[in-house]
Design a protein around this motif. Structure first.
Motif, PDB file in Angstrom:
ATOM      1  N   LEU A 122      32.654  37.178  37.115  1.00 48.42           N
ATOM      2  CA  LEU A 122      33.808  37.979  36.703  1.00 48.42           C
ATOM      3  C   LEU A 122      34.946  37.847  37.717  1.00 48.42           C
ATOM      4  O   LEU A 122      36.114  37.738  37.341  1.00 48.42           O
ATOM      5  CB  LEU A 122      33.418  39.454  36.548  1.00 48.42           C
ATOM      6  CG  LEU A 122      32.551  39.797  35.331  1.00 48.42           C
ATOM      7  CD1 LEU A 122      32.086  41.248  35.400  1.00 48.42           C
ATOM      8  CD2 LEU A 122      33.294  39.549  34.021  1.00 48.42           C
ATOM      9  N   ALA A 123      34.571  37.821  39.001  1.00 51.90           N
ATOM     10  CA  ALA A 123      35.595  37.696  40.039  1.00 51.90           C
ATOM     11  C   ALA A 123      36.292  36.339  39.946  1.00 51.90           C
ATOM     12  O   ALA A 123      37.514  36.240  40.073  1.00 51.90           O
ATOM     13  CB  ALA A 123      34.975  37.874  41.425  1.00 51.90           C
TER      14      ALA A 123
ATOM     15  N   ILE B 192      34.892  43.648  32.080  1.00 59.62           N
ATOM     16  CA  ILE B 192      34.497  44.482  33.211  1.00 59.62           C
ATOM     17  C   ILE B 192      33.929  45.809  32.698  1.00 59.62           C
ATOM     18  O   ILE B 192      32.892  46.283  33.183  1.00 59.62           O
ATOM     19  CB  ILE B 192      35.681  44.688  34.181  1.00 59.62           C
ATOM     20  CG1 ILE B 192      35.991  43.359  34.902  1.00 59.62           C
ATOM     21  CG2 ILE B 192      35.398  45.790  35.197  1.00 59.62           C
ATOM     22  CD1 ILE B 192      37.268  43.354  35.713  1.00 59.62           C
TER      23      ILE B 192
ATOM     24  N   ARG C 172      29.953  47.247  32.999  1.00 59.27           N
ATOM     25  CA  ARG C 172      29.550  48.552  33.540  1.00 59.27           C
ATOM     26  C   ARG C 172      28.527  49.243  32.642  1.00 59.27           C
ATOM     27  O   ARG C 172      27.711  50.026  33.106  1.00 59.27           O
ATOM     28  CB  ARG C 172      30.775  49.458  33.687  1.00 59.27           C
ATOM     29  CG  ARG C 172      31.742  48.996  34.756  1.00 59.27           C
ATOM     30  CD  ARG C 172      32.580  50.169  35.250  1.00 59.27           C
ATOM     31  NE  ARG C 172      33.613  49.662  36.144  1.00 59.27           N
ATOM     32  CZ  ARG C 172      34.871  49.455  35.778  1.00 59.27           C
ATOM     33  NH1 ARG C 172      35.266  49.776  34.552  1.00 59.27           N
ATOM     34  NH2 ARG C 172      35.744  48.962  36.623  1.00 59.27           N
TER      35      ARG C 172
ATOM     36  N   ARG D 169      28.893  39.549  38.978  1.00 57.50           N
ATOM     37  CA  ARG D 169      30.079  39.900  39.777  1.00 57.50           C
ATOM     38  C   ARG D 169      30.830  38.646  40.218  1.00 57.50           C
ATOM     39  O   ARG D 169      32.051  38.582  40.155  1.00 57.50           O
ATOM     40  CB  ARG D 169      29.667  40.706  41.020  1.00 57.50           C
ATOM     41  CG  ARG D 169      29.167  42.096  40.703  1.00 57.50           C
ATOM     42  CD  ARG D 169      28.518  42.742  41.920  1.00 57.50           C
ATOM     43  NE  ARG D 169      29.469  43.101  42.966  1.00 57.50           N
ATOM     44  CZ  ARG D 169      30.217  44.193  42.935  1.00 57.50           C
ATOM     45  NH1 ARG D 169      30.131  45.009  41.907  1.00 57.50           N
ATOM     46  NH2 ARG D 169      31.041  44.465  43.918  1.00 57.50           N
ATOM     47  N   GLN D 170      30.069  37.635  40.665  1.00 56.95           N
ATOM     48  CA  GLN D 170      30.695  36.378  41.087  1.00 56.95           C
ATOM     49  C   GLN D 170      31.493  35.750  39.941  1.00 56.95           C
ATOM     50  O   GLN D 170      32.610  35.282  40.123  1.00 56.95           O
ATOM     51  CB  GLN D 170      29.609  35.394  41.553  1.00 56.95           C
ATOM     52  CG  GLN D 170      28.990  35.745  42.888  1.00 56.95           C
ATOM     53  CD  GLN D 170      29.859  35.333  44.057  1.00 56.95           C
ATOM     54  OE1 GLN D 170      30.391  34.240  44.094  1.00 56.95           O
ATOM     55  NE2 GLN D 170      30.031  36.224  45.012  1.00 56.95           N
TER      56      GLN D 170
ATOM     57  N   ILE E 188      39.507  40.235  30.269  1.00 62.38           N
ATOM     58  CA  ILE E 188      38.748  40.472  31.502  1.00 62.38           C
ATOM     59  C   ILE E 188      38.556  41.973  31.725  1.00 62.38           C
ATOM     60  O   ILE E 188      37.484  42.405  32.158  1.00 62.38           O
ATOM     61  CB  ILE E 188      39.381  39.767  32.731  1.00 62.38           C
ATOM     62  CG1 ILE E 188      38.414  39.755  33.923  1.00 62.38           C
ATOM     63  CG2 ILE E 188      40.682  40.403  33.176  1.00 62.38           C
ATOM     64  CD1 ILE E 188      37.391  38.678  33.877  1.00 62.38           C
TER      65      ILE E 188
ATOM     66  N   SER F  90      27.419  45.137  36.025  1.00 62.24           N
ATOM     67  CA  SER F  90      28.511  45.088  36.997  1.00 62.24           C
ATOM     68  C   SER F  90      27.992  45.156  38.431  1.00 62.24           C
ATOM     69  O   SER F  90      28.739  44.925  39.369  1.00 62.24           O
ATOM     70  CB  SER F  90      29.493  46.227  36.752  1.00 62.24           C
ATOM     71  OG  SER F  90      28.822  47.468  36.861  1.00 62.24           O
TER      72      SER F  90
ATOM     73  N   ASN G 136      44.178  39.021  30.364  1.00 61.15           N
ATOM     74  CA  ASN G 136      44.010  40.267  31.107  1.00 61.15           C
ATOM     75  C   ASN G 136      43.256  41.296  30.279  1.00 61.15           C
ATOM     76  O   ASN G 136      42.440  42.050  30.802  1.00 61.15           O
ATOM     77  CB  ASN G 136      45.364  40.832  31.531  1.00 61.15           C
ATOM     78  CG  ASN G 136      45.812  40.258  32.864  1.00 61.15           C
ATOM     79  OD1 ASN G 136      44.995  39.782  33.637  1.00 61.15           O
ATOM     80  ND2 ASN G 136      47.095  40.290  33.116  1.00 61.15           N
TER      81      ASN G 136
ATOM     82  N   SER H 234      38.617  36.454  36.948  1.00 61.59           N
ATOM     83  CA  SER H 234      39.718  37.354  37.219  1.00 61.59           C
ATOM     84  C   SER H 234      40.718  36.690  38.171  1.00 61.59           C
ATOM     85  O   SER H 234      41.931  36.761  37.975  1.00 61.59           O
ATOM     86  CB  SER H 234      39.118  38.633  37.791  1.00 61.59           C
ATOM     87  OG  SER H 234      40.044  39.334  38.509  1.00 61.59           O
TER      88      SER H 234
END
Lengths: 367, 395
Positions: free
Chosen positions: B288-289, B265, B269, B285-286, B261, B279, B258, B292
């Protein structure tokens, strides 16, 4: 803290498994899949007798009032049996949309007959752009009438009424309404039929604004993910069974690590999908701050896993897996349809990104 | 299914929180970058303090100085420790693996002799299992112990021993019967590392550091009362130790992931890609998502496993999916970090341009070991194939 199923949840899951195994074995599923609509009135009556048609709805509308975790368990077992026909469209999808957007009077009129097993329904969402984002809907009702076209509407031919997502609200159209035309689309999943629904000055009654629609779509997405889990479990079970009995080079092929490790991956993907689905059910039921994120997590993971588990399952079945007579491809077809429905993994990853990257107050930051 | 904390869980959490509020060290940040040799006395002192508050081994039975904590409480324990960024404990193998094994398999005399000093960090423990020719095939180990009156004479070599350099005692698995089938001729010994004939050498790993040691045993004498469990039953003793290894990892990792990640993130940014923050890049984004989401699924899997173990009483072979899941996820996570950081990703600690003091280059290299240590991914898949799915053994 307890993440396991309660005794009554175990009981529900168990009896659902037995029910589907008895009432919808492979032969029956194949018989229905070959029909035009995959709907069977006798089977529907039995689903109703079990209370499945009203599972999550309030008792005042004739429902059973169980929670979303129970819905996930039921859908998992329905998925294991590859239940054909309009159960998902009617109960999960149309039922949840009615529950979320309709007034009590409308619920009495439309949700209650669903619970009682007297009506079938579906929800028309997609248009030519085939976007699962409700904001992309173009169809607009004017003066209580709809004119336009919806695509990929599941089980429309057996629906007594069709809920229509329009730009200016969610509407309901009677199946016998003038100017309504329903024509079949020819698609990969033979157990859940898709249709083009055309409206021409078709009278449509407003149920309510689209404000609460996302929650209903989340329930539908999570339930489809649950159904995928059941399909994965069935594919895993039949694949492991085959790997134990099929012999090549004088040995069961399940003895070879290249086969064994693929089975291990199928197990990992199935179990991980299941954990995500159960959590999503819990989060929806408890309305936790991460409910939407958890639905996307479940749908994202199960969408990809449903496909890869199917790939591995067919691969391990070898030539047998490529035959029409083996059921594994029927699950593979369903998995592909469900992967896409209500947003595929890419769609939900973007939604997770919006929830986790763009608004860092949910999910990770919440703990 | 009820994910709200029970009254016992809440009171456990509150007691720990208030204890940590007054006792957690505030200066760990000054120490954490230093080599372990230097910070070790600090970590011993921290463990002693935890022990004084009866927090050093919450999972242990109360009569042995623990709190008989449930798995959920253990997981709350690690969550709180991570929340206050508490330092690790000096005797982590003694507390996590070897102590529980002694409690489960040891004699009363052994428990009396060893348990208190494990808790207080007076005696540090290491674990001598793997050998140069016995990694995944642990039962093929060759270090031998010959009975000579009331003692064993041990000869052989161990490798990948954590804390070997500081270890006072070692749980050593040796071959005591070379005529028996390979799983049947093994015995676990508790070996004093100060015994004549024990030599410890650092093993330099691909990250450049030496977390592990090689141990050499030349005619090392071990009294028979230091046999742990029964003679020739060492395989079962070792397996019970490894079960603890697989069980305790996940809860702690969750929090590390946690943190990773969240930091990634943040970095996304501020890192510019094609004229906009990374970001906002759809591919980033894909990825990182995906990571996560998988971190969350790891948590869900863990909670389900805990509930199952609580219901059945035994950690089953299903634990192998956790090992595969976290180790492979950690590698994907580090690869994304590398993609985000671009050229900066390669910079080592100490380089003035390094981001986050070079932890990302270190983590990239270190996580390469994750799918090897504590049972390779291949062995874990064998375990699932055979013990969970019932497929015939492949070896």
């Amino acid at each position: 803290m307890q993440f396991g199923l309660s005794e009554s949840q175990e009981f529900l899951k168990d009896s659902a498994r037995k029910f589907f195994a008895g009432e919808c074995p492979s032969a029956e599923m194949r018989r229905l899949m070959e029909t035009d609509t995959a709907y069977d009135a006798a089977l529907w009556a039995k689903l109703t007798d079990q209370g499945y048609t009203g599972i999550i709805f309030a008792e005042e509308y004739g429902g059973v009032g169980l929670g979303k975790v129970e819905l996930m368990l039921l859908m998992e077992e329905a998925g294991r049996a590859l239940l054909p026909g309009p159960f998902f469209s009617t109960v999960v999808l149309a039922g949840s949309v009615l529950d979320a957007v309709a007034s009590p009077a409308h619920k009495k009129k439309y949700l209650a007959p669903i619970c009682r097993g007297e009506a079938r329904a579906t929800v028309a969402i997609l248009e030519a752009g085939a976007s699962w984002n409700p904001r992309d809907v173009q169809l607009t009702a004017a003066n209580g009438k709809l004119t336009g076209e919806k695509l990929f509407v599941s089980d429309a031919a057996v629906a007594n009424f069709i809920l229509v997502v329009a730009k200016n609200g969610v509407f309901i159209v009677d199946a016998r309404a003038p100017g309504l035309k329903i024509s079949p689309m020819s698609a990969m999943d033979l157990t859940r039929k898709l249709y083009v629904v055309e409206f021409k000055d078709t009278p449509a009654e407003l149920l309510g604004p689209t404000t609460n629609l996302p929650r209903a779509l989340d329930i539908a997405a999570a339930a489809l993910a649950a159904e995928l889990v059941g399909g994965m479990q069935r594919t895993l079970d039949t694949t492991v069974e085959y790997a134990k009995t099929r012999k090549q080079f004088g040995k069961p092929i399940g003895m070879f690590q290249s086969v064994q490790h693929q089975c291990a991956d199928m197990y990992l993907e199935t179990e991980s999908s299941r954990s995500a689905v159960y959590y999503a059910g819990y989060a929806l039921e408890e309305n936790t701050p991460d409910a939407a994120t958890s639905v996307s997590i479940a749908k994202m993971y199960a969408s990809d896993a449903g496909r890869t588990v199917g790939n591995r399952g067919i691969q391990i079945h070898g030539g047998m897996g490529f035959t029409w007579e083996n059921d594994v491809h029927l699950y593979y077809r369903r998995a592909k349809a469900s992967e896409n429905a209500f947003g595929d993994a890419t769609f939900h990853r973007e939604r997770i990104a919006q929830l986790v990257i763009d608004t860092p107050t949910t999910a990770h930051a919440a703990r | 299914m009820d994910l709200k904390l029970t009254a016992e869980e809440t009171s456990f959490q509150e007691e720990l929180r208030s204890w940590l509020a007054t006792n957690a060290p505030k200066d760990w940040a000054d120490w954490r970058e230093k080599p372990l040799e230097e910070s070790y006395p600090y970590l011993r002192a921290w463990q002693r303090k935890l022990h004084e508050g009866r927090w050093a081994a919450v999972s242990w039975p109360k009569e042995y100085g623990g709190r008989s904590a449930t798995l959920m409480q253990q997981s709350l324990f690690w969550e709180e420790m991570a929340r206050v960024e508490a330092p690790p404990m000096a005797n982590s193998l003694g507390l996590g693996l070897i102590g529980p094994t002694i409690i489960a398999c040891g004699t009363e005399a052994q428990k009396k002799r060893f348990i208190p000093k494990i808790l207080s960090a007076e005696e540090i423990w290491c674990q001598g299992f793997s050998e140069p020719n016995a990694g995944s095939d642990l039962a093929g180990l060759q270090t031998e112990a010959k009975l000579d009156g009331d003692r064993y004479i041990v000869n052989g070599q161990k490798v990948w021993t954590s804390y070997g350099w500081v270890g006072d005692w070692c749980e050593l698995v040796v071959r005591t019967d070379s005529t028996a089938a390979k799983h049947k001729g093994l015995t676990a010994l508790l070996v004093d590392m100060k015994s004549p004939g024990v030599e410890v050498r650092p093993l330099r790993q691909m990250t450049g550091e030496s977390e592990f040691n090689e141990l050499f045993f030349r005619d090392v004498k071990v009294p028979v009362e230091n046999v742990l469990g029964k003679v020739n039953d060492g395989w079962n003793v070792a397996m019970s130790t490894l079960m603890y290894e697989r069980g305790s990892y996940g809860a702690r990792l969750q929090l590390t992931f946690n943190r990773y990640i969240s930091r990634l993130i943040e970095l996304a940014r501020t890192t510019m890609r094609n004229g906009r923050p990374a970001s906002e890049d759809p591919l980033i984004r894909q990825k990182l998502a995906q990571c996560s989401a998988e971190i969350e699924i790891m948590r869900f899997n863990q909670m389900r496993a805990f509930s199952r173990i609580t219901a059945t009483g035994v950690p089953g072979p299903e634990g192998s999916i956790q090992k595969i899941f976290w180790s492979e996820l950690n590698q994907r996570l580090q690869q994304i970090a590398q993609e985000l950081l671009g050229s900066y990703g390669q910079l080592l600690a100490g380089d003035p341009h390094a981001i986050d003091k070079g932890i990302w280059s270190y983590a990239y290299l270190r996580t390469r070991g994750n799918t090897i240590e504590a049972g390779t991914s291949e062995v874990q898949r064998n375990i699932i194939g055979h013990f969970v799915l019932g497929l015939p053994r492949s070896y």
